[in-house]
Motif scaffolding. Structure first.
Motif, PDB file in Angstrom:
ATOM      1  N   ILE A  52      -5.469   7.138  -1.034  1.00 21.81           N
ATOM      2  CA  ILE A  52      -5.414   8.480  -0.891  1.00 21.81           C
ATOM      3  C   ILE A  52      -6.495   8.801   0.445  1.00 21.81           C
ATOM      4  O   ILE A  52      -7.654   8.472   0.435  1.00 21.81           O
ATOM      5  CB  ILE A  52      -6.179   9.294  -1.894  1.00 21.81           C
TER       6      ILE A  52
ATOM      7  N   VAL B   9       4.658   3.844   2.767  1.00 21.69           N
ATOM      8  CA  VAL B   9       4.434   2.534   2.094  1.00 21.69           C
ATOM      9  C   VAL B   9       4.215   1.563   3.473  1.00 21.69           C
ATOM     10  O   VAL B   9       4.842   1.226   4.381  1.00 21.69           O
ATOM     11  CB  VAL B   9       5.686   2.243   1.542  1.00 21.69           C
TER      12      VAL B   9
ATOM     13  N   MET C  96       3.600  10.886   2.470  1.00 28.29           N
ATOM     14  CA  MET C  96       3.375   9.493   1.814  1.00 28.29           C
ATOM     15  C   MET C  96       4.255   8.600   2.416  1.00 28.29           C
ATOM     16  O   MET C  96       5.375   8.601   2.666  1.00 28.29           O
ATOM     17  CB  MET C  96       3.965   9.651   0.292  1.00 28.29           C
TER      18      MET C  96
ATOM     19  N   ASP D 282       0.784  -1.180   0.046  1.00 28.29           N
ATOM     20  CA  ASP D 282      -0.060  -0.166  -0.155  1.00 28.29           C
ATOM     21  C   ASP D 282       0.916   1.357   0.023  1.00 28.29           C
ATOM     22  O   ASP D 282       1.723   1.432   0.659  1.00 28.29           O
ATOM     23  CB  ASP D 282      -0.996   0.045   1.146  1.00 28.29           C
ATOM     24  N   PHE D 283       0.451   2.143  -0.976  1.00 32.49           N
ATOM     25  CA  PHE D 283       1.215   3.669  -0.826  1.00 32.49           C
ATOM     26  C   PHE D 283       0.370   4.323  -0.471  1.00 32.49           C
ATOM     27  O   PHE D 283      -0.820   4.679  -1.243  1.00 32.49           O
ATOM     28  CB  PHE D 283       1.758   3.690  -2.181  1.00 32.49           C
TER      29      PHE D 283
ATOM     30  N   THR E 235      -0.603  -4.140  -5.883  1.00 32.36           N
ATOM     31  CA  THR E 235      -0.466  -2.648  -5.120  1.00 32.36           C
ATOM     32  C   THR E 235      -1.746  -1.968  -5.032  1.00 32.36           C
ATOM     33  O   THR E 235      -2.688  -2.138  -5.655  1.00 32.36           O
ATOM     34  CB  THR E 235       0.511  -1.737  -5.913  1.00 32.36           C
TER      35      THR E 235
ATOM     36  N   THR F 112      -1.155   8.038   0.916  1.00 31.72           N
ATOM     37  CA  THR F 112      -0.855   9.619   0.795  1.00 31.72           C
ATOM     38  C   THR F 112      -1.940  10.116   1.662  1.00 31.72           C
ATOM     39  O   THR F 112      -3.332  10.055   1.310  1.00 31.72           O
ATOM     40  CB  THR F 112      -1.147  10.036  -0.739  1.00 31.72           C
TER      41      THR F 112
ATOM     42  N   THR G 138      -2.886   2.080  -4.121  1.00 34.37           N
ATOM     43  CA  THR G 138      -2.567   3.427  -3.848  1.00 34.37           C
ATOM     44  C   THR G 138      -3.942   3.940  -3.158  1.00 34.37           C
ATOM     45  O   THR G 138      -4.830   4.016  -3.694  1.00 34.37           O
ATOM     46  CB  THR G 138      -2.600   4.393  -5.227  1.00 34.37           C
TER      47      THR G 138
END
Length: 343
Positions: free
Chosen positions: A111, A38, A36, A16-17, A107, A19, A109
């Motif tokens: 937010i 990881v 941000m 997981d990235f 992955t 932000t 992403t």
């Protein structure tokens, strides 16, 4: 000494990235975000860690064995340095996680909108999770450690795999209870036939309304409520039809800030458990997965002595799972935000 109950989680493993942003940018807009980071993630591995952490009765003792079954990219440094250690620290065995050549680890992403009470938006790239396709291979793994008490599944591996496994587990004479959380919802949906004989179905408001739509279409009507109008009356009506058509033992609907609705097929055990009050919501990322993991662990403990899903105290289990989710949303991240049982 009796052996510990066993949970096997079949599902996704992701990096997981995350932000954090004060608000979500509009089309063509660039914003300066807050940070941000990881993290280890994936609905499958999140729920596995939730099961593993729920099983800790002290800092060193677990009363349930938890195994993760899934796939990652071979040689992925994030798996070796982050995902694998996080699973194992959470009390999950990774011996059945396959490392596959030529594909990347899944992955996500994420937010996190800090200006909207920590609500999140997620972009998911399946990667190696799409390679989890060999149903017979998974079934062979399932029995390597003996027949598991509970199998947990979600929707981040291929639909065909999930349908094949549901058919195998729900039709078998072996005593394995399936806890299924169909999230994210498959674009082609799920036939009601595939849910027949299941132990526990856990859905959120959106997934619940999709079930409503399927059932209303089968009846030739179209009286599907809006999400904001999903009342206890609607839930009673829907779950009664689901129990009658599929013989699912327990249906659970998570309703966010409103709490959790539950319904058992035996007798009149149903109702709404209010959400736990928290001072500040930091991040809702793993709240639903925490709930599923704690519920599955409570069921595994029950089945190790009782052998019947119908005798399970679902109201008590939902209350405890609610408490765990409340702790989770007060912390940032996914797996690392899931509380241990002894907390």
């Amino acid at each position: 000494m009796a052996s510990k109950p066993t949970i096997q989680v079949i599902g996704s493993l992701n990096i997981d990235f995350v932000t954090l942003t004060p608000r979500v940018p509009g089309p063509g807009e660039t914003l300066t975000a807050t940070s941000m980071t990881v993290h280890a993630g994936g609905k499958g591995s999140n729920q596995a860690v939730a099961c593993g952490k729920a099983a800790f009765t002290s800092t060193t003792e677990q009363d349930v064995n938890v195994y993760m079954i899934g796939a990652v990219g071979n040689g992925d440094p994030y798996y070796a340095s982050l995902l694998k250690p996080t699973l194992e620290t959470g009390g999950v065995s990774t011996k059945y996680v396959e490392e596959i050549e030529g594909v990347q680890t899944g992955t996500a992403t994420i937010i996190v909108d800090t200006g909207s009470n920590g609500q999140n938006r997620i972009l998911f790239v399946p990667g190696a999770n799409q390679e989890v396709t060999d149903v017979q291979k998974i079934l062979d793994i399932e029995t390597t450690e003996g027949v598991p008490d509970v199998v947990v599944m979600q929707g981040e591996i291929p639909r065909s795999t999930v349908l094949g496994l549901l058919k195998a587990f729900n039709s078998t004479s072996q005593k394995t209870a399936v806890v299924f959380n169909p999230a994210p919802v498959f674009p082609d949906g799920l036939p009601l036939e595939s849910l027949k004989g299941m132990a526990v179905l856990v859905v959120n408001e959106t997934e619940c309304l999709l079930l409503f739509k399927v059932i209303e279409e089968l009846k030739g009507t179209s009286s599907v409520p809006r999400e904001e109008d999903l009342t206890e009356y609607h839930l009673d009506r829907l779950t009664k039809v689901i129990h009658d058509r599929t013989n699912i033992s327990i249906v659970v609907v998570t309703l966010g800030a409103r709490g959790v609705y539950f319904s058992a097929s035996e007798g009149s055990t149903r109702g709404l458990v209010p959400a736990e009050k928290v001072e500040k919501v930091v991040d809702t990322t793993a709240a639903g997965d925490t709930f599923v993991g704690y519920l599955a662990t409570a069921l595994a403990r029950h089945l190790s002595t009782k052998n019947k899903v119908e005798d399970f105290d679902i109201q008590k289990a939902v209350k405890r799972a609610n408490q765990a989710s409340a702790k989770c949303v007060q912390r940032s991240g996914a797996m690392e935000s899931i509380p241990f049982g002894y907390e």
